[in-house]
Design a protein around this motif. Sequence first.
Motif, mmCIF file in Angstrom:
data_model
loop_
_atom_site.group_PDB
_atom_site.id
_atom_site.type_symbol
_atom_site.label_atom_id
_atom_site.label_comp_id
_atom_site.label_asym_id
_atom_site.label_seq_id
_atom_site.Cartn_x
_atom_site.Cartn_y
_atom_site.Cartn_z
ATOM 1 N N LYS A 1 -9.508 4.247 -4.545
ATOM 2 C CA LYS A 1 -9.573 4.742 -3.307
ATOM 3 C C LYS A 1 -8.900 5.964 -3.402
ATOM 4 O O LYS A 1 -8.967 7.068 -2.811
ATOM 5 C CB LYS A 1 -9.374 3.819 -2.237
ATOM 6 N N PHE A 2 -7.183 5.333 -3.477
ATOM 7 C CA PHE A 2 -6.224 6.598 -3.436
ATOM 8 C C PHE A 2 -6.557 7.640 -4.367
ATOM 9 O O PHE A 2 -6.312 8.787 -4.031
ATOM 10 C CB PHE A 2 -4.675 5.758 -3.740
ATOM 11 N N PHE A 3 -6.821 7.418 -5.659
ATOM 12 C CA PHE A 3 -7.082 8.502 -6.707
ATOM 13 C C PHE A 3 -8.071 9.385 -6.161
ATOM 14 O O PHE A 3 -7.831 10.637 -6.274
ATOM 15 C CB PHE A 3 -7.269 7.832 -7.983
ATOM 16 N N SER A 4 -9.113 8.869 -5.669
ATOM 17 C CA SER A 4 -10.357 9.579 -4.967
ATOM 18 C C SER A 4 -9.777 10.545 -4.088
ATOM 19 O O SER A 4 -10.212 11.723 -4.014
ATOM 20 C CB SER A 4 -11.281 8.814 -4.668
ATOM 21 N N GLU A 5 -8.951 9.922 -3.149
ATOM 22 C CA GLU A 5 -8.486 10.909 -2.198
ATOM 23 C C GLU A 5 -7.743 12.088 -2.651
ATOM 24 O O GLU A 5 -7.791 13.137 -1.746
ATOM 25 C CB GLU A 5 -7.565 9.977 -0.984
ATOM 26 N N TYR A 6 -6.997 12.052 -3.521
ATOM 27 C CA TYR A 6 -6.472 13.126 -4.035
ATOM 28 C C TYR A 6 -7.373 14.006 -5.333
ATOM 29 O O TYR A 6 -6.839 14.822 -6.072
ATOM 30 C CB TYR A 6 -5.023 12.788 -5.079
ATOM 31 N N GLY A 7 -8.676 13.677 -5.390
ATOM 32 C CA GLY A 7 -9.342 14.295 -6.054
ATOM 33 C C GLY A 7 -9.632 13.968 -7.542
ATOM 34 O O GLY A 7 -10.003 14.578 -8.403
ATOM 35 N N HIS A 8 -9.027 12.562 -7.968
ATOM 36 C CA HIS A 8 -9.077 12.252 -9.266
ATOM 37 C C HIS A 8 -9.744 11.145 -9.565
ATOM 38 O O HIS A 8 -10.023 10.149 -8.671
ATOM 39 C CB HIS A 8 -7.663 12.010 -9.907
ATOM 40 N N LYS A 9 -10.371 10.839 -10.702
ATOM 41 C CA LYS A 9 -11.288 9.747 -11.333
ATOM 42 C C LYS A 9 -10.536 8.818 -12.082
ATOM 43 O O LYS A 9 -9.547 9.000 -12.822
ATOM 44 C CB LYS A 9 -12.426 10.288 -12.212
ATOM 45 N N LEU B 1 0.874 -1.129 -0.055
ATOM 46 C CA LEU B 1 -0.066 0.079 0.039
ATOM 47 C C LEU B 1 0.710 1.022 0.080
ATOM 48 O O LEU B 1 0.450 2.260 -0.605
ATOM 49 C CB LEU B 1 -0.992 0.152 1.169
ATOM 50 N N ALA B 2 1.844 1.121 0.709
ATOM 51 C CA ALA B 2 2.650 2.283 0.828
ATOM 52 C C ALA B 2 3.369 2.890 -0.645
ATOM 53 O O ALA B 2 3.371 3.975 -1.327
ATOM 54 C CB ALA B 2 4.152 2.184 1.753
ATOM 55 N N ARG B 3 3.646 1.652 -1.424
ATOM 56 C CA ARG B 3 4.167 2.101 -2.805
ATOM 57 C C ARG B 3 3.034 2.677 -3.736
ATOM 58 O O ARG B 3 3.221 3.509 -4.371
ATOM 59 C CB ARG B 3 4.826 0.726 -3.439
ATOM 60 N N VAL C 1 0.351 6.819 -6.783
ATOM 61 C CA VAL C 1 -1.081 7.486 -7.213
ATOM 62 C C VAL C 1 -0.615 8.798 -6.665
ATOM 63 O O VAL C 1 -1.162 9.633 -7.624
ATOM 64 C CB VAL C 1 -1.958 7.042 -6.194
ATOM 65 N N ARG C 2 0.311 9.099 -5.709
ATOM 66 C CA ARG C 2 0.320 10.815 -5.326
ATOM 67 C C ARG C 2 1.173 11.302 -6.528
ATOM 68 O O ARG C 2 1.077 12.315 -6.919
ATOM 69 C CB ARG C 2 1.010 10.748 -4.168
ATOM 70 N N ALA C 3 2.301 10.709 -7.178
ATOM 71 C CA ALA C 3 2.942 11.091 -7.848
ATOM 72 C C ALA C 3 2.323 11.474 -9.195
ATOM 73 O O ALA C 3 2.318 12.427 -10.033
ATOM 74 C CB ALA C 3 4.228 10.315 -8.150
ATOM 75 N N SER C 4 1.377 10.507 -9.756
ATOM 76 C CA SER C 4 0.676 10.291 -10.887
ATOM 77 C C SER C 4 -0.394 11.645 -10.719
ATOM 78 O O SER C 4 -0.742 12.170 -11.708
ATOM 79 C CB SER C 4 -0.220 9.099 -10.942
ATOM 80 N N CYS C 5 -1.021 11.738 -9.582
ATOM 81 C CA CYS C 5 -1.959 12.811 -9.194
ATOM 82 C C CYS C 5 -1.210 14.384 -9.548
ATOM 83 O O CYS C 5 -1.796 15.372 -9.882
ATOM 84 C CB CYS C 5 -2.459 12.900 -8.072
#
Length: 264
Positions: free
Chosen positions: A91-99, A27-29, A34-38
């Motif tokens: 879940k992770f992309f949604s947390e950063y506001g992306h679909k 999950l950490a990776r 996801v964060r870098a992609s967002c």
Amino acid sequence: MSLKEYKRIVIKVGTSTLTHPGGGLNLARIERLVRASCDLKNSGREVVIVTSGAVGVGVDKLGLPSKPTALPDKQAAAAVGQCTLMHIYDKFFSEYGHKVAQLLLTRDVMEESGTRENVANTFARLFEYGVVPIVNENDTVSVKELEHVTSFGDNDTLSAVVSAVCGADLLIILSDIEGLYDADPRSNPDAKLIRTVTEITPEMRAAAGGAGTAGGTGGMHTKLIAADIAMGAGIDMYIASGEDPSIITSILGGSATGTFFGKL
Ligand code: GLU
């Protein structure tokens, strides 16, 4: 080395990056990926993820003792694992506001011009909607991949074909190895990382050998096949370690360690 201003980036991540050696999700990776992609999305670029891991995650979720050898067992594991993977990405992309959107593809679909156009149209519309397409091979019907014979054969090849169809200008392959070496670094401690490849030579192909790692199906051989497809389509490619997926940001900033394939 400073890289160009890329606008549409395909990021391919392998099973060994997405999961722990036992098969559980790392999950950490995935979070860092996801964060870098967002962050790329937020800077105005378009991002596509080509993800592996369906079989490995399914095996873990079903509690199977090891990766099965029978094809229906692998397909069932992939079907289970794919849901889990998409759930986590969503879940992770949604947390950063992306679909996100799920696209499961097979080689025949990508080779026939009519169906390839449908796929290209879907990508185009998803980009217009600001969605991050998440792609894997459709393991339920694409038996050849799982048997390692032909078809896409592996997600490295899939990621290069996807890059061409969706009009990407950069393909990043995150792997369990830092890039292309002049010899196999697992057996040769003096092997040197090649930083830039403008043309794939027979020596590089020989040094790349075959075989992937335990969890995945690729290896440097399939990465060179991907590089051939990408470079042939005028798309730059970068191979780097997926140990810390935040490296995506350094790749775009020109400060990462890895191998760049393309024209300078
Ligand atoms: N489609 C396979 C999976 O999701 C992976 C194939 C590959 O890693 O090359 O498990």
